[in-house]
Scaffold this active site. Structure first.
Site, PDB file in Angstrom:
ATOM      1  N   HIS A  20      18.807  -1.225  25.478  1.00 44.43           N
ATOM      2  CA  HIS A  20      18.766  -1.338  24.012  1.00 44.43           C
ATOM      3  C   HIS A  20      19.992  -0.685  23.398  1.00 44.43           C
ATOM      4  O   HIS A  20      20.653  -1.243  22.514  1.00 44.43           O
ATOM      5  CB  HIS A  20      17.512  -0.653  23.467  1.00 44.43           C
ATOM      6  CG  HIS A  20      16.248  -1.428  23.671  1.00 44.43           C
ATOM      7  ND1 HIS A  20      16.101  -2.732  23.263  1.00 44.43           N
ATOM      8  CD2 HIS A  20      15.061  -1.081  24.242  1.00 44.43           C
ATOM      9  CE1 HIS A  20      14.880  -3.160  23.572  1.00 44.43           C
ATOM     10  NE2 HIS A  20      14.236  -2.167  24.168  1.00 44.43           N
ATOM     11  N   THR A  44       2.494   2.715  -2.499  1.00 39.18           N
ATOM     12  CA  THR A  44       3.679   2.776  -3.353  1.00 39.18           C
ATOM     13  C   THR A  44       3.431   3.481  -4.678  1.00 39.18           C
ATOM     14  O   THR A  44       4.367   3.704  -5.439  1.00 39.18           O
ATOM     15  CB  THR A  44       4.215   1.356  -3.631  1.00 39.18           C
ATOM     16  OG1 THR A  44       3.131   0.515  -4.052  1.00 39.18           O
ATOM     17  CG2 THR A  44       4.841   0.771  -2.391  1.00 39.18           C
ATOM     18  N   GLY A  45       2.189   3.832  -4.981  1.00 39.85           N
ATOM     19  CA  GLY A  45       1.929   4.637  -6.174  1.00 39.85           C
ATOM     20  C   GLY A  45       1.239   3.915  -7.307  1.00 39.85           C
ATOM     21  O   GLY A  45       1.330   4.341  -8.456  1.00 39.85           O
ATOM     22  N   LYS A  46       0.510   2.835  -7.019  1.00 40.35           N
ATOM     23  CA  LYS A  46      -0.171   2.098  -8.081  1.00 40.35           C
ATOM     24  C   LYS A  46      -1.290   2.933  -8.701  1.00 40.35           C
ATOM     25  O   LYS A  46      -1.391   3.061  -9.923  1.00 40.35           O
ATOM     26  CB  LYS A  46      -0.731   0.779  -7.531  1.00 40.35           C
ATOM     27  CG  LYS A  46       0.325  -0.129  -6.944  1.00 40.35           C
ATOM     28  CD  LYS A  46      -0.248  -1.446  -6.463  1.00 40.35           C
ATOM     29  CE  LYS A  46      -1.126  -1.271  -5.249  1.00 40.35           C
ATOM     30  NZ  LYS A  46      -0.410  -0.783  -4.064  1.00 40.35           N
ATOM     31  N   HIS A  79      15.722   0.557  30.699  1.00 40.71           N
ATOM     32  CA  HIS A  79      15.275  -0.298  29.594  1.00 40.71           C
ATOM     33  C   HIS A  79      15.819   0.221  28.259  1.00 40.71           C
ATOM     34  O   HIS A  79      16.420  -0.536  27.479  1.00 40.71           O
ATOM     35  CB  HIS A  79      13.733  -0.323  29.563  1.00 40.71           C
ATOM     36  CG  HIS A  79      13.159  -1.242  28.533  1.00 40.71           C
ATOM     37  ND1 HIS A  79      12.588  -2.457  28.847  1.00 40.71           N
ATOM     38  CD2 HIS A  79      13.065  -1.128  27.186  1.00 40.71           C
ATOM     39  CE1 HIS A  79      12.166  -3.044  27.737  1.00 40.71           C
ATOM     40  NE2 HIS A  79      12.439  -2.251  26.709  1.00 40.71           N
ATOM     41  N   GLU A  80      15.629   1.521  28.012  1.00 34.17           N
ATOM     42  CA  GLU A  80      16.097   2.093  26.742  1.00 34.17           C
ATOM     43  C   GLU A  80      17.616   2.137  26.684  1.00 34.17           C
ATOM     44  O   GLU A  80      18.216   1.949  25.620  1.00 34.17           O
ATOM     45  CB  GLU A  80      15.510   3.492  26.553  1.00 34.17           C
ATOM     46  CG  GLU A  80      13.992   3.548  26.518  1.00 34.17           C
ATOM     47  CD  GLU A  80      13.391   2.636  25.463  1.00 34.17           C
ATOM     48  OE1 GLU A  80      14.066   2.352  24.454  1.00 34.17           O
ATOM     49  OE2 GLU A  80      12.245   2.196  25.649  1.00 34.17           O
ATOM     50  N   PRO A  90       0.826  -1.215   0.000  1.00 33.10           N
ATOM     51  CA  PRO A  90       0.000   0.000   0.000  1.00 33.10           C
ATOM     52  C   PRO A  90       0.859   1.264   0.000  1.00 33.10           C
ATOM     53  O   PRO A  90       1.905   1.322   0.643  1.00 33.10           O
ATOM     54  CB  PRO A  90      -0.797  -0.114   1.309  1.00 33.10           C
ATOM     55  CG  PRO A  90      -0.749  -1.560   1.668  1.00 33.10           C
ATOM     56  CD  PRO A  90       0.549  -2.078   1.172  1.00 33.10           C
TER      57      PRO A  90
END
Length: 662
Positions: free
Chosen positions: A464, A241-243, A460-461, A239
């Protein structure tokens, strides 16, 4: 001259049935107004004047109208010649063949009037004629008799005009046109502003579609060598993408009739309507051939037949699909009609629809790469009042995985943010804030977070960030924040490498980095929380894909249980045994636990640096790559990043991959 004649024809008033209704009403009013005076005639007099004329012998005949309480008097020929009776007769508006009275008057009491007139007549030598009559309105009585029928016919005509889609037809109407096609026609008389210049990127897809337009403009260029014009092209891709944009460009560029509609336009509650609309659509297209038909979201009617879980519920759609298959490649098809269709669910389409001869070409419209994203940005930046030093290379590199629709949304959001801040032009920071807003969600400034929760989120971050910094194949970290956004209390932002193939070690490093948050909670607090939901969801999907889809597990071997046709989703059985299912579950669990232990080990080895980073995050709430370099030093596996940051404000790079924690 021809144009003048055409304009004169257009200026002439068109005939309307309401004119007839107006003429009939006018005639009726005319008869009512003028018919009364012409029918009765005579001048108005009093009863005493009548008795004077009667005694003088001027009255030849008197007619008493019993139902109206009036009387009409007729003069003798000698009396009409007298001067006093000169203006007794009124000239009627409509000429009458019958004799009209000279006078008319009200009689009051009928019994008294009769007695008085009888007394006077007895004393006269020439006795006038006395008659009794009743006045009747023939036209009025006729109208009252037929008025109900006129009303019924009028209501019936009104309803039929509404149902047949005539003037004033609204929702629920057009019952007689229900089988007609709902396609919108675009031709040389319709101004469509979209052209291929507005379609940035998509070079391969654009070239294929441009060639289809060229087929219709110069067919002899291809047919002279014995080739045939393709009958259809199917645009497939994710969805946004320019169809549909490509189809709009075809409508703007092609000098042939272009019929546009959606697959759902064929669907109706009445049986047989879909097939009828398909027939009508192709009939119109053939009449205007050469022409192009564009069906957006063709999966609404093109789904594989007999593959639905609810058997019997798709008979009408199957009939519509059968008619479409026949029209596209049957005995009576016309090669001058080309069908374009778009879908992002090609895996569920019927095989008969996908075969050559119907859709000869399948054009895959993929997500844009970094070069194509730059072109798309340049298209959407045209209408914006942007800063002169805005770098489109910078923007394109900060938005990996973005579709054309996403980029359009980023540009619009950046303009809104700049306007909200009272700026005169849109600068780089506005675009970074826009990407931040779109990926992470709205900043929750009023969200209440307790100090203990804030500390847990910070560690927590920081977990990561620490683990990803230590791993070779983890995506480069750009930004860490503990500012609540959307449903996330914090997020670590990465700039992922755009890979076409992924190796097992790369997937394992990404899984380990994703588990770094929960591992940090275990190392620092010796307890875990629900904050790692999105991390666990991500790594579970990755591990399951490694085992069941990509064949990257030694215990399962080179097997895949992925069905690209999409038909297995309707099945109730698994493509493997219960023993294999247990093995798959154990292998998935082993992969995840091994990466979790690896993350815990890394954090225990760098516990002091993790604590330092978390404290700085608690202090600043947002930290960048430069802050990590101060704590850890230069990254050992540092690759040449596409963006070189000069200061903290410029390093506020927002990547597309959100590793948020809910």
């Amino acid at each position: 001259m021809a144009n003048d004649k055409k304009n004169l024809k257009e200026k002439k008033p068109k005939f309307s049935p309401y004119w007839i209704y107006g003429i009939l009403i006018a005639l009726f009013l005319g008869f009512q107004l003028f018919g009364e005076s012409s029918g009765s005639g005579g001048s108005e007099i009093t009863t005493s004047e009548f008795f004077q004329y009667l005694e003088a012998g001027d009255i030849e005949e008197v007619v008493i109208i019993t139902n109206t309480g009036t009387a009409q008097a007729y003069l003798t020929p000698d009396a009409e010649a007298k001067e006093e009776h000169k203006n007794s007769k009124q000239q009627p508006f409509i000429p009458s063949v019958s004799k009209l009275p000279n006078y008319k008057f009200d009689i009051g009491s009928l019994e008294k009037f009769e007695n008085d007139i009888d007394e006077i007549i007895e004393g006269l030598d020439t006795k006038p004629i006395k008659k009794f009559d009743k006045e009747s309105d023939t036209f009025g009585n006729l109208l009252i008799g037929i008025l109900p029928f006129i009303l019924l016919i009028g209501v019936w005509i009104f309803i039929m005009r509404r149902m047949s889609g005539g003037a004033g037809g609204g929702a629920g109407g057009q019952i007689f046109n229900i089988g007609k096609s709902k396609a919108k026609l675009f031709d040389q008389n319709t101004e469509v502003k979209t052209s291929f210049k507005d379609v940035a990127g998509l070079e391969g897809a654009k070239e294929e579609v441009q060639e289809i337009v060229d087929f219709l403009k110069f067919p002899e260029k291809y047919t002279t060598l014995g080739g045939k014009i393709p009958k259809g092209a199917l645009l497939v891709g994710p969805p946004g993408t320019g169809k549909t944009l490509l189809a709009k460009a075809v409508a703007g560029e092609a000098k042939v009739p272009f019929f546009s509609l959606s697959g759902s336009d064929f669907v109706e509650m009445f049986v047989g309507v879909g097939a009828s609309r398909v027939r009508d659509l192709f009939k119109q297209a053939k009449e205007k051939s050469p022409s192009i038909i564009f069906i957006d979201e063709i999966d609404a009617i093109g789904r594989a037949r007999g593959k639905n879980a609810m058997s019997g519920s798709n008979d009408e759609r199957e009939n519509t699909l059968n008619q479409l298959l026949t029209e596209m490649d049957g005995f009576g098809t016309n090669t001058n009609v080309i069908v374009l269709a778009a879908t992002n669910r090609a895996d569920i389409l019927d095989k008969a629809l996908m075969r050559a001869g119907r859709f000869d070409r399948q054009i895959y419209v993929d997500l844009p790469d970094v070069r194509e994203r730059k072109e798309i940005f340049e298209v959407h930046l045209r209408p914006l009042k942007k800063a002169k030093d805005l770098d489109t290379d910078f923007l394109s590199k900060q938005t990996p995985g973005f579709s054309g629709a996403d980029i359009a949304n980023v540009c619009n959001e950046a303009a809104l943010i700049a306007a909200r801040n009272g700026k005169k032009e849109v600068d780089k920071q506005d675009f970074l804030d826009a990407v931040d807003r779109i990926i992470g969600g709205l900043e929750k400034k009023n969200k209440i977070v307790t100090p203990s929760e804030k500390k847990a989120v910070a560690y927590h971050e920081a977990g990561h960030a620490t683990v990803s910094w230590m791993l070779e194949h983890a995506a480069p970290l750009v930004k860490v924040t503990i500012v609540p956004r959307g449903r996330s209390l914090g997020a670590a932002w990465y700039l992922p490498e755009e890979r076409l193939i992924v190796r097992p070690e790369q997937m394992l490093d990404e899984m380990c980095a994703a588990l770094g948050g929960r591992a940090a909670e275990q190392v620092i607090f010796n307890k875990i929380s629900t904050g790692a939901l999105s991390d666990l969801e991500k790594v579970t999907k990755q591990a399951r894909a490694m085992v069941t889809i990509y064949g990257l597990s030694d215990k399962i071997g080179n097997l895949t249980y992925y069905d690209s046709s999409g038909q297995s989703e309707y099945g109730f059985t698994k493509p493997y045994s219960e023993q294999t299912a247990e093995l798959i579950d154990k292998e998935i669990s082993d992969i995840i636990e091994k990466q979790y232990d690896r993350a815990v080990k890394l954090l225990e080895e760098n516990k002091d640096k993790l604590t330092e980073l978390a404290e700085e995050l608690l202090d600043k709430e947002v930290i960048f790559k430069d802050n990590l370099e101060k704590v850890f030093g230069k990254r050992a596996f540092e690759k040449e990043l596409p963006i070189a940051a000069e200061d903290e404000k410029e390093t506020e790079d927002i990547p597309a991959e959100d590793n948020s924690d809910k």
